[in-house]
Scaffold this active site. Structure first.
Site, PDB file in Angstrom:
ATOM      1  N   ASP A 220      -3.949  11.898  36.573  1.00 23.11           N
ATOM      2  CA  ASP A 220      -3.989  10.490  36.170  1.00 23.11           C
ATOM      3  C   ASP A 220      -5.443  10.024  36.060  1.00 23.11           C
ATOM      4  O   ASP A 220      -6.343  10.632  36.639  1.00 23.11           O
ATOM      5  CB  ASP A 220      -3.264   9.636  37.214  1.00 23.11           C
ATOM      6  CG  ASP A 220      -1.767   9.892  37.226  1.00 23.11           C
ATOM      7  OD1 ASP A 220      -1.232  10.350  36.205  1.00 23.11           O
ATOM      8  OD2 ASP A 220      -1.129   9.630  38.270  1.00 23.11           O
TER       9      ASP A 220
ATOM     10  N   ARG B 153      10.974   8.059  25.380  1.00 20.00           N
ATOM     11  CA  ARG B 153      10.852   6.652  25.776  1.00 20.00           C
ATOM     12  C   ARG B 153      10.371   5.819  24.608  1.00 20.00           C
ATOM     13  O   ARG B 153       9.860   6.360  23.614  1.00 20.00           O
ATOM     14  CB  ARG B 153       9.929   6.494  26.984  1.00 20.00           C
ATOM     15  CG  ARG B 153       8.555   7.088  26.833  1.00 20.00           C
ATOM     16  CD  ARG B 153       7.769   7.027  28.161  1.00 20.00           C
ATOM     17  NE  ARG B 153       6.475   7.692  28.033  1.00 20.00           N
ATOM     18  CZ  ARG B 153       5.631   7.877  29.017  1.00 20.00           C
ATOM     19  NH1 ARG B 153       5.893   7.447  30.238  1.00 20.00           N
ATOM     20  NH2 ARG B 153       4.479   8.492  28.817  1.00 20.00           N
TER      21      ARG B 153
ATOM     22  N   GLU C 142       8.504   7.753  21.509  1.00 20.10           N
ATOM     23  CA  GLU C 142       7.659   8.867  21.933  1.00 20.10           C
ATOM     24  C   GLU C 142       8.490  10.148  21.959  1.00 20.10           C
ATOM     25  O   GLU C 142       9.502  10.223  22.643  1.00 20.10           O
ATOM     26  CB  GLU C 142       7.130   8.521  23.326  1.00 20.10           C
ATOM     27  CG  GLU C 142       6.036   9.401  23.815  1.00 20.10           C
ATOM     28  CD  GLU C 142       5.419   8.853  25.119  1.00 20.10           C
ATOM     29  OE1 GLU C 142       5.208   7.620  25.244  1.00 20.10           O
ATOM     30  OE2 GLU C 142       5.177   9.665  26.013  1.00 20.10           O
TER      31      GLU C 142
ATOM     32  N   ARG D 260      13.061   4.947  46.444  1.00 22.39           N
ATOM     33  CA  ARG D 260      12.931   3.867  47.430  1.00 22.39           C
ATOM     34  C   ARG D 260      14.285   3.325  47.857  1.00 22.39           C
ATOM     35  O   ARG D 260      15.182   3.169  47.033  1.00 22.39           O
ATOM     36  CB  ARG D 260      12.121   2.709  46.833  1.00 22.39           C
ATOM     37  CG  ARG D 260      10.721   3.073  46.508  1.00 22.39           C
ATOM     38  CD  ARG D 260       9.814   1.858  46.608  1.00 22.39           C
ATOM     39  NE  ARG D 260       8.529   2.209  46.003  1.00 22.39           N
ATOM     40  CZ  ARG D 260       8.238   1.991  44.731  1.00 22.39           C
ATOM     41  NH1 ARG D 260       9.100   1.382  43.943  1.00 22.39           N
ATOM     42  NH2 ARG D 260       7.071   2.359  44.265  1.00 22.39           N
TER      43      ARG D 260
ATOM     44  N   ARG E 277       2.089  20.397  26.389  1.00 18.82           N
ATOM     45  CA  ARG E 277       2.994  19.571  25.590  1.00 18.82           C
ATOM     46  C   ARG E 277       2.152  18.557  24.829  1.00 18.82           C
ATOM     47  O   ARG E 277       1.142  18.034  25.345  1.00 18.82           O
ATOM     48  CB  ARG E 277       4.003  18.820  26.463  1.00 18.82           C
ATOM     49  CG  ARG E 277       4.917  19.714  27.230  1.00 18.82           C
ATOM     50  CD  ARG E 277       5.804  20.544  26.346  1.00 18.82           C
ATOM     51  NE  ARG E 277       6.892  19.778  25.749  1.00 18.82           N
ATOM     52  CZ  ARG E 277       7.764  20.279  24.881  1.00 18.82           C
ATOM     53  NH1 ARG E 277       7.631  21.552  24.470  1.00 18.82           N
ATOM     54  NH2 ARG E 277       8.740  19.554  24.399  1.00 18.82           N
TER      55      ARG E 277
ATOM     56  N   ARG F 223       5.898  13.103  41.630  1.00 13.16           N
ATOM     57  CA  ARG F 223       5.104  11.977  41.120  1.00 13.16           C
ATOM     58  C   ARG F 223       5.850  10.655  41.283  1.00 13.16           C
ATOM     59  O   ARG F 223       5.244   9.609  41.360  1.00 13.16           O
ATOM     60  CB  ARG F 223       4.792  12.172  39.630  1.00 13.16           C
ATOM     61  CG  ARG F 223       3.805  13.285  39.329  1.00 13.16           C
ATOM     62  CD  ARG F 223       3.723  13.536  37.832  1.00 13.16           C
ATOM     63  NE  ARG F 223       3.350  12.365  37.053  1.00 13.16           N
ATOM     64  CZ  ARG F 223       2.105  11.929  36.879  1.00 13.16           C
ATOM     65  NH1 ARG F 223       1.118  12.590  37.395  1.00 13.16           N
ATOM     66  NH2 ARG F 223       1.872  10.848  36.154  1.00 13.16           N
TER      67      ARG F 223
ATOM     68  N   TYR G 106      -2.493  18.288  35.629  1.00 14.24           N
ATOM     69  CA  TYR G 106      -1.801  17.047  35.220  1.00 14.24           C
ATOM     70  C   TYR G 106      -2.410  15.899  36.042  1.00 14.24           C
ATOM     71  O   TYR G 106      -1.987  15.650  37.163  1.00 14.24           O
ATOM     72  CB  TYR G 106      -0.311  17.244  35.538  1.00 14.24           C
ATOM     73  CG  TYR G 106       0.678  16.177  35.121  1.00 14.24           C
ATOM     74  CD1 TYR G 106       0.310  15.003  34.487  1.00 14.24           C
ATOM     75  CD2 TYR G 106       2.031  16.373  35.368  1.00 14.24           C
ATOM     76  CE1 TYR G 106       1.263  14.058  34.118  1.00 14.24           C
ATOM     77  CE2 TYR G 106       2.993  15.446  35.006  1.00 14.24           C
ATOM     78  CZ  TYR G 106       2.606  14.290  34.386  1.00 14.24           C
ATOM     79  OH  TYR G 106       3.561  13.363  34.037  1.00 14.24           O
TER      80      TYR G 106
HETATM   81  N1  UDP Z   1      11.284  11.944  34.651  1.00 15.10           N
HETATM   82  C1  UDP Z   1      12.605  12.019  34.286  1.00 15.10           C
HETATM   83  N2  UDP Z   1      13.242  10.877  33.869  1.00 15.10           N
HETATM   84  C2  UDP Z   1      12.608   9.708  33.752  1.00 15.10           C
HETATM   85  C3  UDP Z   1      11.246   9.627  34.114  1.00 15.10           C
HETATM   86  C4  UDP Z   1      10.598  10.775  34.547  1.00 15.10           C
HETATM   87  O1  UDP Z   1      13.220  13.082  34.339  1.00 15.10           O
HETATM   88  O2  UDP Z   1      13.244   8.730  33.325  1.00 15.10           O
HETATM   89  C5  UDP Z   1      10.606  13.195  35.102  1.00 15.10           C
HETATM   90  C6  UDP Z   1      10.017  13.964  33.907  1.00 15.10           C
HETATM   91  O3  UDP Z   1      10.118  15.337  34.180  1.00 15.10           O
HETATM   92  C7  UDP Z   1       8.577  13.515  33.940  1.00 15.10           C
HETATM   93  C8  UDP Z   1       8.306  13.423  35.437  1.00 15.10           C
HETATM   94  O4  UDP Z   1       9.546  12.911  35.970  1.00 15.10           O
HETATM   95  O5  UDP Z   1       7.725  14.446  33.301  1.00 15.10           O
HETATM   96  C9  UDP Z   1       7.133  12.569  35.835  1.00 15.10           C
HETATM   97  O6  UDP Z   1       7.308  11.284  35.283  1.00 15.10           O
HETATM   98  P1  UDP Z   1       6.071  10.313  34.983  1.00 15.10           P
HETATM   99  O7  UDP Z   1       6.613   8.974  34.698  1.00 15.10           O
HETATM  100  O8  UDP Z   1       5.075  10.457  36.071  1.00 15.10           O
HETATM  101  O9  UDP Z   1       5.497  10.947  33.624  1.00 15.10           O
HETATM  102  P2  UDP Z   1       4.302  10.406  32.662  1.00 15.10           P
HETATM  103  O10 UDP Z   1       4.356   8.910  32.637  1.00 15.10           O
HETATM  104  O11 UDP Z   1       3.034  10.982  33.243  1.00 15.10           O
HETATM  105  O12 UDP Z   1       4.672  11.008  31.351  1.00 15.10           O
END
Ligand code: UDP
Length: 382
Positions: A351, A280, A301, A178, A250, A174, A349
């Site tokens: 969006d 986060r 969160e 870069r 989850r 996901r 999962y």
């Molecule tokens: N992830 C991580 N560290 C981060 C951000 C994301 O390990 O700082 C991993 C984590 O497993 C997460 C996945 O990457 O579930 C996808 O992140 P995304 O930001 O797409 O998750 P969402 O915003 O959908 O919760």
């Protein structure tokens, strides 16, 4: 003759369908939602205390690479310009996420050009590794051990509650990696946040005399034969009374706090260390940079296993869940005049933009097909 349609769930999967059928005409549509608001987990409202627009079920940033989906949502309200730029707190300091040239140069104390960074990161992965079979292998192959351990291991364990070796590689995919200073979290060319919030968008979508919304009312499978067709966007296993077992999700818990001015300087800051209990913190006023507020409201969160009664957010999709899923798909296919749609209805999962696109496609299929042949799913729940 007017066909009677029930839509279970007032999230975007159901509301887009309601809207498209209403536009086509010839349908009497009832939308059920057991909660007291529409828009599902995208629900927003203005915080009475701070005036900030709150995303009640966590940050939702609309992004898509499809012009037609971007044009579609804008019919329902103005979207303000917002680009998601995430910062990550790690054991080695605060960095930019997704991993980009600034992250790499700061983390390794280098001054690489894009080409040099790409060559360097390629040396960090294990070249003997074949096609990654899980999240951890994917991360090690793409980024090497140090970046994986600092940015992904702890966060992922907290977020999913299992070892990253148990998770599919697709979850990591996901996120982009870069070799430029572009720190936009998404690759999508279209991105924004509705100026009046997602619930206002949802309200506009269902503003039609042929759509009735019943809040605080749960659709029950026993109501099926009161309708000519049902679109069900609740949990697929829940529809069948969990008779084969529960597929795991989850859930999230949000801890609200207020401050003055600007508390963290960014909308989203991830906490990647396993020892920090939350994943986060979101400071919601930064999602609407065109507004100004003296006070600020933030949400820590926390992720947890969804138990009965919790709001399900993320489908786990572990091997054991996929086995159950296969059984539920068979039951769903055999269920008369009912289509399973959206994130919970197909246990994927997804969006927001994908949910909307799938519902638009399903509506088009239905409108071109006799009612008795409407499909069982918005998209294959593989
Ligand atoms: N992830 C991580 N560290 C981060 C951000 C994301 O390990 O700082 C991993 C984590 O497993 C997460 C996945 O990457 O579930 C996808 O992140 P995304 O930001 O797409 O998750 P969402 O915003 O959908 O919760």
């Amino acid at each position: 003759m007017t066909a009677r349609i029930a839509i279970a769930g007032a999230g975007f999967a159901g509301l887009v369908l309601a809207r498209e059928l209403a536009l086509a005409g010839g349908f009497e549509i009832t939308v059920f939602d057991e909660r007291d608001h529409i828009a599902g987990n995208c629900h927003t409202s203005r915080d009475p205390h701070t005036g900030v627009m709150i995303h009640h079920y966590g940050p939702h940033i609309f992004h898509t690479d499809r012009a037609e989906i971007w044009d579609y949502v804008q019919q329902f309200g103005e979207f303000g310009p917002y680009v998601n730029r995430v910062r990550a707190v790690t054991a080695r300091g605060v960095f930019s996420l997704p991993v980009n040239l600034l992250t790499i140069n700061q983390f390794f104390g280098k001054r690489f050009t894009p080409q040099e960074a790409e060559t360097f990161v390629a040396t960090l992965g294990d070249p003997r590794m074949g096609e990654p079979q899980n999240f951890e292998e994917q991360a090690l192959k793409m980024l090497g051990r140090e970046l994986y351990e600092n940015f992904f291991y702890g966060y992922t364990k907290k977020q999913w509650g299992v070892e990253p070796t148990e998770l599919p590689a697709s979850i990591l995919k996901r996120l982009p990696v870069r070799f430029s200073y572009d720190d936009n979290y998404y690759n999508s060319p279209y991105q924004g946040i509705p100026v009046e919030g997602y619930t206002a968008i949802a309200e506009k979508m269902i503003d039609d005399p042929s759509i009735e919304v019943r809040l605080g009312e749960r659709y029950e499978p026993s109501m099926r034969d009161d309708y000519d067709h049902v679109f069900f966007s609740g949990q697929m296993d829940g529809y069948f009374g969990y008779r084969l077992g529960r597929m795991q999700y989850r859930s999230l818990v949000f801890e609200r706090f207020e401050a003055d001015g600007d508390h963290q300087g960014n909308a989203v800051i991830n906490y990647c260390e396993q020892e920090v209990p939350y994943t986060r913190i979101a400071e919601h006023k930064h999602f609407t940079p065109w507004e100004s507020h003296d006070k600020t409201v933030l949400f820590r969160e926390y992720s947890k296993a969804a138990e009965p009664g919790d709001v399900p957010y993320y489908p786990m999709r572990l091997a054991s869940d996929k086995k159950l899923l296969a059984g539920y798909v068979e039951l769903a296919e055999a269920e008369e005049h009912t289509s399973f749609i959206g994130r919970l209805g197909t246990y994927r999962y997804l969006d927001m933009h994908v949910v909307m696109r799938e519902s638009l496609e399903l509506a088009a299929t239905c409108l071109a097909t006799p009612l008795a042949e409407w499909p069982s799913f918005s998209a294959p729940p593989v």
